[in-house]
Design a protein around this motif. Structure first.
Motif, PDB file in Angstrom:
ATOM      1  N   ALA A 221      54.815  -0.781  30.157  1.00  0.00           N
ATOM      2  CA  ALA A 221      56.224  -1.206  30.337  1.00  0.00           C
ATOM      3  C   ALA A 221      56.437  -2.187  31.423  1.00  0.00           C
ATOM      4  O   ALA A 221      57.533  -3.062  31.282  1.00  0.00           O
ATOM      5  CB  ALA A 221      56.832   0.110  30.587  1.00  0.00           C
ATOM      6  N   ASN A 222      55.454  -2.514  32.307  1.00  0.00           N
ATOM      7  CA  ASN A 222      55.695  -3.648  33.138  1.00  0.00           C
ATOM      8  C   ASN A 222      54.415  -4.326  33.789  1.00  0.00           C
ATOM      9  O   ASN A 222      53.553  -3.272  34.243  1.00  0.00           O
ATOM     10  CB  ASN A 222      56.466  -2.706  34.442  1.00  0.00           C
ATOM     11  N   VAL A 223      53.936  -5.520  33.252  1.00  0.00           N
ATOM     12  CA  VAL A 223      52.955  -6.070  33.991  1.00  0.00           C
ATOM     13  C   VAL A 223      53.246  -6.797  35.204  1.00  0.00           C
ATOM     14  O   VAL A 223      54.345  -7.389  35.369  1.00  0.00           O
ATOM     15  CB  VAL A 223      52.744  -7.051  32.828  1.00  0.00           C
ATOM     16  N   PHE A 224      52.508  -6.390  36.042  1.00  0.00           N
ATOM     17  CA  PHE A 224      52.715  -6.694  37.441  1.00  0.00           C
ATOM     18  C   PHE A 224      51.941  -8.174  37.802  1.00  0.00           C
ATOM     19  O   PHE A 224      52.394  -9.318  38.346  1.00  0.00           O
ATOM     20  CB  PHE A 224      52.276  -5.723  38.703  1.00  0.00           C
ATOM     21  N   ASP A 225      50.494  -8.322  37.222  1.00  0.00           N
ATOM     22  CA  ASP A 225      50.003  -9.455  37.339  1.00  0.00           C
ATOM     23  C   ASP A 225      48.920  -9.610  36.364  1.00  0.00           C
ATOM     24  O   ASP A 225      48.353  -8.567  35.972  1.00  0.00           O
ATOM     25  CB  ASP A 225      49.259  -9.745  38.878  1.00  0.00           C
TER      26      ASP A 225
END
Length: 239
Positions: A221-225
């Motif tokens: 759901a959420n790619v940080f890096d």
């Protein structure tokens, strides 16, 4: 950021020379998920997966929600070019990735008692290791990935340490070490078959368990890096 063009990226042929992946500081809002270095090193009979971040590794864990549906997973991930069959799944099922995860609302390592309290079902919040098979799924978001679901009634080939969830996930007892800015895990190379020419990348991400606990079960759901910035799997195993 979403992981677009992943299947194509895995197939890209680049230099075969062994090397790590270096990244610039400040590409992620969270320092503990801000990747500055990623590598896989062959040491004796092991492959050592390593990822360095600009902050304290493992400093953040998801806030407990009290239930599986809608809960969150934080993860340090090494997408690889290994075939899914290398660890006991069917061949060619998607992107085989090694991951170190934490999720306080459920335990997906039922064979092990990581916190040593005699209960094998209450330690999902501790950082632990998985193999997962990732595939695109637009229902998770445009260009996003999920852990591949096992369709109802299907009887696929599965590793002996599969934790019983209806997704392509394996829970081997490979204990991660989070010390200072670095996440490190030793993986027996023999368990993976032919590891020559493995390509890899580094990703930090948050996953979401679907509110209905139904396909898709686990979305990225959420790619940080992303270590390479484009998920081109430029890393090669070093000795």
């Amino acid at each position: 950021m979403v992981l677009t063009g992943v299947i194509m990226s895995v197939a890209l042929a680049t230099s075969a020379s062994a090397h790590d992946i270096k990244g610039a500081k400040g590409n992620a809002d969270r320092p503990d998920f801000d990747i500055v270095h990623t590598e896989i090193v062959r040491t004796g009979d092991d492959l050592v997966f390593s990822m360095a971040v600009s902050g304290k590794a493992g400093a953040s864990r998801p806030a407990p929600s009290g239930k599986l549906a809608g809960s969150s997973v934080y993860s340090y991930v090494w997408p690889t070019s290994l075939n899914s069959g290398a660890i006991g799944f069917e061949q060619d099922q998607g992107i085989l990735a090694f991951a170190v995860t934490s999720h306080p609302d459920f335990d997906d390592t039922p064979l092990y008692d990581e916190n040593g309290d005699g209960d094998k079902t209450n330690d999902g919040d501790l950082w632990h290791s998985h193999w997962v098979v990732l595939v695109p799924d637009e229902s998770c978001g445009k260009g996003a990935l999920k852990i591949r679901d096992i369709e109802e009634g299907a009887k696929p080939k599965l590793p002996s340490t599969w934790p019983g969830l209806p997704i392509l996930i394996d829970s081997p007892d490979y204990k991660p070490d989070l010390a200072g800015t670095i996440v490190t895990v030793r993986v027996p190379a023999a368990a993976l078959g032919d590891t020559k020419g493995i390509k890899f990348d580094g990703v930090t991400a948050g996953l979401r368990i679907n509110a209905s606990v139904h396909a898709p079960l686990a979305c990225v759901a959420n790619v940080f890096d992303v270590a390479s910035r484009d998920l081109s799997l430029p890393g090669r195993v070093m000795k």
